[in-house]
Write an enzyme that holds these catalytic residues in place. Sequence first.
Site, PDB file in Angstrom:
ATOM      1  N   ARG A   1      -2.064 -14.517   4.443  1.00 54.60           N
ATOM      2  CA  ARG A   1      -2.845 -13.796   5.464  1.00 54.60           C
ATOM      3  C   ARG A   1      -2.179 -13.901   6.840  1.00 54.60           C
ATOM      4  O   ARG A   1      -2.165 -12.939   7.602  1.00 54.60           O
ATOM      5  CB  ARG A   1      -4.271 -14.339   5.523  1.00 54.60           C
ATOM      6  CG  ARG A   1      -5.059 -14.180   4.237  1.00 54.60           C
ATOM      7  CD  ARG A   1      -5.429 -12.768   3.922  1.00 54.60           C
ATOM      8  NE  ARG A   1      -6.339 -12.242   4.926  1.00 54.60           N
ATOM      9  CZ  ARG A   1      -6.810 -11.009   4.936  1.00 54.60           C
ATOM     10  NH1 ARG A   1      -6.475 -10.161   3.992  1.00 54.60           N
ATOM     11  NH2 ARG A   1      -7.617 -10.599   5.876  1.00 54.60           N
TER      12      ARG A   1
ATOM     13  N   GLU B   1      -9.463 -10.223  -7.665  1.00 50.55           N
ATOM     14  CA  GLU B   1      -8.496  -9.128  -7.557  1.00 50.55           C
ATOM     15  C   GLU B   1      -7.396  -9.236  -8.610  1.00 50.55           C
ATOM     16  O   GLU B   1      -6.981  -8.225  -9.183  1.00 50.55           O
ATOM     17  CB  GLU B   1      -7.914  -9.093  -6.140  1.00 50.55           C
ATOM     18  CG  GLU B   1      -8.955  -8.686  -5.129  1.00 50.55           C
ATOM     19  CD  GLU B   1      -8.533  -8.841  -3.679  1.00 50.55           C
ATOM     20  OE1 GLU B   1      -9.202  -8.248  -2.820  1.00 50.55           O
ATOM     21  OE2 GLU B   1      -7.540  -9.539  -3.392  1.00 50.55           O
TER      22      GLU B   1
ATOM     23  N   HIS C   1      -1.989  -5.372   1.596  1.00 51.15           N
ATOM     24  CA  HIS C   1      -3.260  -6.062   1.378  1.00 51.15           C
ATOM     25  C   HIS C   1      -2.951  -7.437   0.793  1.00 51.15           C
ATOM     26  O   HIS C   1      -2.053  -7.574  -0.039  1.00 51.15           O
ATOM     27  CB  HIS C   1      -4.138  -5.291   0.380  1.00 51.15           C
ATOM     28  CG  HIS C   1      -5.269  -6.107  -0.159  1.00 51.15           C
ATOM     29  ND1 HIS C   1      -6.467  -6.240   0.500  1.00 51.15           N
ATOM     30  CD2 HIS C   1      -5.361  -6.877  -1.275  1.00 51.15           C
ATOM     31  CE1 HIS C   1      -7.259  -7.035  -0.201  1.00 51.15           C
ATOM     32  NE2 HIS C   1      -6.611  -7.435  -1.284  1.00 51.15           N
TER      33      HIS C   1
ATOM     34  N   LYS D   1       0.813  -1.211   0.000  1.00 53.49           N
ATOM     35  CA  LYS D   1       0.000   0.000   0.000  1.00 53.49           C
ATOM     36  C   LYS D   1       0.854   1.273   0.000  1.00 53.49           C
ATOM     37  O   LYS D   1       2.061   1.225   0.237  1.00 53.49           O
ATOM     38  CB  LYS D   1      -0.934  -0.029   1.206  1.00 53.49           C
ATOM     39  CG  LYS D   1      -1.996  -1.117   1.113  1.00 53.49           C
ATOM     40  CD  LYS D   1      -2.898  -1.070   2.333  1.00 53.49           C
ATOM     41  CE  LYS D   1      -4.031  -2.063   2.249  1.00 53.49           C
ATOM     42  NZ  LYS D   1      -4.900  -1.992   3.442  1.00 53.49           N
TER      43      LYS D   1
ATOM     44  N   ARG E   1       2.470  -6.694   9.242  1.00 59.63           N
ATOM     45  CA  ARG E   1       1.800  -5.571   9.909  1.00 59.63           C
ATOM     46  C   ARG E   1       2.278  -5.408  11.349  1.00 59.63           C
ATOM     47  O   ARG E   1       2.383  -4.292  11.848  1.00 59.63           O
ATOM     48  CB  ARG E   1       0.293  -5.747   9.858  1.00 59.63           C
ATOM     49  CG  ARG E   1      -0.277  -5.520   8.474  1.00 59.63           C
ATOM     50  CD  ARG E   1      -1.763  -5.742   8.458  1.00 59.63           C
ATOM     51  NE  ARG E   1      -2.360  -5.438   7.162  1.00 59.63           N
ATOM     52  CZ  ARG E   1      -3.443  -6.035   6.705  1.00 59.63           C
ATOM     53  NH1 ARG E   1      -4.059  -6.967   7.424  1.00 59.63           N
ATOM     54  NH2 ARG E   1      -3.928  -5.706   5.521  1.00 59.63           N
TER      55      ARG E   1
ATOM     56  N   THR F   1      -5.626  -7.154  10.468  1.00 57.21           N
ATOM     57  CA  THR F   1      -5.874  -5.883   9.789  1.00 57.21           C
ATOM     58  C   THR F   1      -5.408  -4.699  10.623  1.00 57.21           C
ATOM     59  O   THR F   1      -4.814  -3.759  10.108  1.00 57.21           O
ATOM     60  CB  THR F   1      -7.376  -5.742   9.454  1.00 57.21           C
ATOM     61  OG1 THR F   1      -7.769  -6.876   8.679  1.00 57.21           O
ATOM     62  CG2 THR F   1      -7.654  -4.484   8.671  1.00 57.21           C
TER      63      THR F   1
ATOM     64  N   TYR G   1     -12.537  -2.189  -3.696  1.00 52.39           N
ATOM     65  CA  TYR G   1     -13.130  -2.096  -2.364  1.00 52.39           C
ATOM     66  C   TYR G   1     -14.662  -2.038  -2.406  1.00 52.39           C
ATOM     67  O   TYR G   1     -15.292  -1.516  -1.487  1.00 52.39           O
ATOM     68  CB  TYR G   1     -12.576  -0.875  -1.632  1.00 52.39           C
ATOM     69  CG  TYR G   1     -11.130  -1.036  -1.206  1.00 52.39           C
ATOM     70  CD1 TYR G   1     -10.754  -2.032  -0.307  1.00 52.39           C
ATOM     71  CD2 TYR G   1     -10.145  -0.195  -1.711  1.00 52.39           C
ATOM     72  CE1 TYR G   1      -9.434  -2.181   0.087  1.00 52.39           C
ATOM     73  CE2 TYR G   1      -8.820  -0.338  -1.319  1.00 52.39           C
ATOM     74  CZ  TYR G   1      -8.477  -1.331  -0.427  1.00 52.39           C
ATOM     75  OH  TYR G   1      -7.168  -1.483  -0.031  1.00 52.39           O
TER      76      TYR G   1
ATOM     77  N   PHE H   1     -16.217   4.451   6.273  1.00 52.63           N
ATOM     78  CA  PHE H   1     -14.796   4.694   5.961  1.00 52.63           C
ATOM     79  C   PHE H   1     -14.461   4.562   4.476  1.00 52.63           C
ATOM     80  O   PHE H   1     -13.304   4.743   4.076  1.00 52.63           O
ATOM     81  CB  PHE H   1     -13.902   3.748   6.778  1.00 52.63           C
ATOM     82  CG  PHE H   1     -14.145   2.283   6.524  1.00 52.63           C
ATOM     83  CD1 PHE H   1     -13.573   1.624   5.441  1.00 52.63           C
ATOM     84  CD2 PHE H   1     -14.975   1.550   7.382  1.00 52.63           C
ATOM     85  CE1 PHE H   1     -13.793   0.276   5.216  1.00 52.63           C
ATOM     86  CE2 PHE H   1     -15.199   0.194   7.161  1.00 52.63           C
ATOM     87  CZ  PHE H   1     -14.609  -0.437   6.071  1.00 52.63           C
TER      88      PHE H   1
END
Length: 151
Positions: free
Chosen positions: A87, A128, A117, A11, A104, A93, A51, A59
């Site tokens: 994942r 995707e 992501h 990102k 993360r 998240t 999205y 949001f």
Amino acid sequence: MERERTFIMIKPDAVQRGLIGEIINRFVKKGYKLIAMKLMQIPRSLAEQHYAEHKDKPFFESLIQYITSAPVVAMVWEGKEIVATARVMIGATDPLKAAPGSIRGTYGVDLGRNVIHASDSKESAKREIELFFKPEEILTYSLTLENWLYE
């Protein structure tokens, strides 16, 4: 051995922080194969498609603004059970709840700037990948080390 494909996006915050190499290296060291990659500025129309499931959430607009604010690195990776494993590798998240050592957990601080992501299912991965890549942009090749990774 069944090899899955997944979509992974570095990102804007991670691109701006110079984390591209660090993140890609995690997947390479795990033994996964990069089969497509591009540095790109996501247009609003693509961001809205990507999205779409969040369209009615409060949001949504800030998410679209963020993901289109600077370049991202869009990638397709291939390997055994990569959707689920990716994942786990990226972590929860919310970076403050992500496991230590996850991407993360290591690099993220804020939910709205969570670095990476990854597709959450095989179906999402297919959707995707098709959104971000044309079939001819995805390579098929062998790595000589695959015999050392898979039985």
